[in-house]
Write a protein that holds these residues in place. Structure first.
Motif, short mmCIF file in Angstrom:
data_model
loop_
_atom_site.label_atom_id
_atom_site.label_comp_id
_atom_site.label_asym_id
_atom_site.label_seq_id
_atom_site.Cartn_x
_atom_site.Cartn_y
_atom_site.Cartn_z
N LEU A 145 4.33 4.67 -11.21
CA LEU A 145 4.83 3.63 -10.29
C LEU A 145 4.25 3.89 -8.91
CD1 LEU A 145 6.85 1.47 -9.14
CD2 LEU A 145 8.50 3.35 -8.91
N ILE A 146 3.73 2.84 -8.28
CA ILE A 146 3.32 2.94 -6.87
C ILE A 146 4.16 1.95 -6.08
CG2 ILE A 146 1.43 2.84 -5.22
CD1 ILE A 146 -0.49 3.36 -7.49
N LEU A 147 4.89 2.50 -5.12
CA LEU A 147 5.87 1.72 -4.37
C LEU A 147 5.51 1.82 -2.89
CD1 LEU A 147 8.73 0.36 -4.53
CD2 LEU A 147 9.69 2.66 -4.31
N ASP A 148 5.20 0.69 -2.28
CA ASP A 148 4.84 0.71 -0.85
C ASP A 148 5.99 0.17 -0.01
OD1 ASP A 148 3.54 0.73 1.61
OD2 ASP A 148 2.77 -1.31 1.30
N LEU A 149 6.53 1.04 0.85
CA LEU A 149 7.61 0.65 1.76
C LEU A 149 7.15 0.92 3.19
CD1 LEU A 149 10.46 2.68 -0.02
CD2 LEU A 149 9.68 0.38 -0.57
N PHE A 150 7.83 0.32 4.16
CA PHE A 150 7.56 0.78 5.53
C PHE A 150 8.55 1.89 5.87
CE2 PHE A 150 10.69 -2.62 6.43
CZ PHE A 150 11.53 -2.00 7.34
N ASP A 151 8.08 2.88 6.59
CA ASP A 151 8.98 3.93 7.06
C ASP A 151 9.60 3.43 8.37
OD1 ASP A 151 9.86 6.79 6.61
OD2 ASP A 151 9.20 6.89 8.69
N PRO A 152 10.94 3.39 8.47
CA PRO A 152 11.55 2.75 9.63
C PRO A 152 11.18 3.43 10.95
CG PRO A 152 13.19 3.95 8.33
CD PRO A 152 11.93 3.92 7.52
N ASN A 153 10.68 2.62 11.86
CA ASN A 153 10.39 3.09 13.22
C ASN A 153 11.55 2.58 14.09
OD1 ASN A 153 9.59 2.97 15.94
ND2 ASN A 153 7.44 3.08 15.34
N PHE A 154 12.44 3.48 14.45
CA PHE A 154 13.68 3.05 15.09
C PHE A 154 13.46 2.52 16.51
CE2 PHE A 154 15.08 5.81 11.63
CZ PHE A 154 15.86 4.89 10.95
N GLU A 155 12.41 2.98 17.17
CA GLU A 155 12.11 2.40 18.50
C GLU A 155 11.76 0.92 18.32
OE1 GLU A 155 10.86 5.26 17.40
OE2 GLU A 155 11.67 6.72 18.79
N LEU A 156 10.97 0.62 17.27
CA LEU A 156 10.60 -0.79 17.04
C LEU A 156 11.78 -1.61 16.56
CD1 LEU A 156 7.10 -0.76 15.30
CD2 LEU A 156 7.68 -1.50 17.61
N PRO A 249 -0.88 12.41 5.05
CA PRO A 249 0.44 12.96 4.70
C PRO A 249 1.58 12.09 5.27
CG PRO A 249 -0.68 14.35 6.32
CD PRO A 249 -1.67 13.30 5.91
N PRO A 250 2.79 12.25 4.71
CA PRO A 250 3.93 11.46 5.19
C PRO A 250 4.09 11.57 6.70
CG PRO A 250 4.56 12.83 3.31
CD PRO A 250 3.16 13.20 3.65
N ASP A 251 4.50 10.48 7.32
CA ASP A 251 4.61 10.46 8.79
C ASP A 251 5.65 9.43 9.20
OD1 ASP A 251 4.05 11.13 11.37
OD2 ASP A 251 2.10 10.12 11.46
N TYR A 252 6.34 9.73 10.25
CA TYR A 252 7.38 8.82 10.78
C TYR A 252 6.78 7.47 11.21
CZ TYR A 252 10.61 6.88 14.22
OH TYR A 252 11.40 6.03 14.93
N GLY A 253 7.46 6.40 10.80
CA GLY A 253 7.13 5.07 11.33
C GLY A 253 5.88 4.45 10.76
N ARG A 254 5.30 5.04 9.71
CA ARG A 254 4.12 4.41 9.10
C ARG A 254 4.51 3.89 7.72
NH1 ARG A 254 -0.40 4.94 11.61
NH2 ARG A 254 -1.69 5.11 9.76
N GLU A 255 3.62 3.96 6.71
CA GLU A 255 4.03 3.51 5.39
C GLU A 255 4.69 4.66 4.64
OE1 GLU A 255 3.65 0.32 6.29
OE2 GLU A 255 3.44 -0.09 4.14
N GLN A 256 5.57 4.31 3.71
CA GLN A 256 6.01 5.27 2.69
C GLN A 256 5.35 4.78 1.41
OE1 GLN A 256 10.26 5.69 1.97
NE2 GLN A 256 10.68 5.68 4.15
N LEU A 257 4.26 5.43 1.04
CA LEU A 257 3.52 5.03 -0.15
C LEU A 257 3.81 6.07 -1.24
CD1 LEU A 257 1.45 3.18 -1.52
CD2 LEU A 257 -0.36 4.57 -0.49
N TRP A 258 4.70 5.68 -2.14
CA TRP A 258 5.18 6.61 -3.17
C TRP A 258 4.37 6.47 -4.44
CZ3 TRP A 258 9.23 9.93 -2.10
CH2 TRP A 258 9.99 9.64 -0.94
#
Ligand SMILES: C[S@@+](CC[C@H](N)C(=O)[O-])C[C@H]1O[C@@H](n2cnc3c(N)ncnc32)[C@H](O)[C@@H]1O
Length: 264
Positions: A145-156, A249-258
């Protein structure tokens, strides 16, 4: 407030000009990423929230057997129109109207994709869990499974006046400039949802506004650890998590590509 999280895909310029306003930014390179993954996994492939076939058509073009499911008849109509122009693909690409939270295709797949944050239009935790359970049941053991989500950027999400900048495109028939602007945003920190009102404005060559329409969508944001637990709970083993389509690598506020594997 109960609003349709998918109003955007129910007609109007959101559907007509979908392809012109999708891609780039944090989604740069996504189609190539899915093509590469499909090359490694083989088919058949299931795409949930397939929309206008932006991802499905290149997959079929590369020789894969693909089933694309979507809730929106009008988005599927656009995908079907593209396939009519490519009759050589019709034996490999099938479109199905359906809801990713509840479906039974009586078929198993080697790879399931949920690109472009489509999963986040399922705005309840129960719905999101049902969707993963359904997807899991449609995978062969060891299927991916490949699941593309946005990683929440709370400032935005919560910052004052921090709406995304307008996007512009040229209408393919009139040649007019079309500008899409987020004109309102309601963020619900309890439900983890963001509801956006988007306005399309159409300008003639002299810069006069000759048309305007509004639409909206809602998305539920997913925290990284929440998604990891949810995948585990629904029978997946996480293999990789990236913050973009180049394998960063995983990073705040970018994509969460699982990238996850269905457990045996
Ligand atoms: C951002 S578009 C993605 C389209 C395409 N996958 C792409 O990458 O361009 C989101 C799509 O998900 C569909 N969608 C939203 N909720 C859905 C659900 N519960 N089941 C199936 N499709 C859904 C919408 O109708 C829309 O076509």
């Amino acid at each position: 407030m109960m609003t349709d999280p998918n109003a955007y895909y129910a007609g109007g310029l959101g559907v007509e000009l979908y392809d012109l306003f999708t891609g780039g930014g944090l989604l740069t390179g996504d189609v190539e990423f899915y093509l590469d993954s499909a090359r490694r996994s083989g088919g058949p492939i299931l795409e949930l929230g397939t929309g206008t076939g932006r991802v499905l058509i290149p997959l079929a073009d590369a020789g894969h057997e693909v089933v694309g499911m979507d809730l929106s008849r009008l988005m599927l109509d656009r995908a079907a129109a593209k396939l009519r122009n490519r009759p050589e693909l019709t034996s490999r690409a099938r479109l199905v109207e359906g809801d990713m939270t509840s479906f039974d295709l009586e078929q198993r797949f080697a790879l399931a994709l949920v690109p472009a944050r489509s999963y986040q239009h399922v705005v309840t935790p129960e719905g999101q869990r049902l969707a993963l359970n359904c997807i899991r049941r449609h995978l062969i053991p060891g299927g991916h499974l490949i699941l593309d989500l946005f990683d929440p950027n709370f400032e935005l999400l919560f910052g004052n006046g921090s709406k995304a900048p307008p996007r512009e495109a040229q209408h393919p028939r009139s040649g007019h400039l079309i500008r899409r602007t987020v004109v309102a945003r309601h963020t619900d920190p309890y439900q983890q949802t963001v509801h956006e009102v988007l306005r399309f404005e159409e300008f003639d060559g002299a810069g006069n506004v000759v048309g305007s329409e509004e639409t909206s969508w809602s998305l539920r944001w997913n925290l990284r650890q929440e998604t990891a637990y949810l995948l585990e709970l629904t029978g997946f083993e996480v293999i990789d998590l990236y913050s973009d389509f180049s394998g960063s690598p995983p990073d705040y506020g970018r994509e969460q590509l699982w990238v996850a594997r269905a457990r045996q």
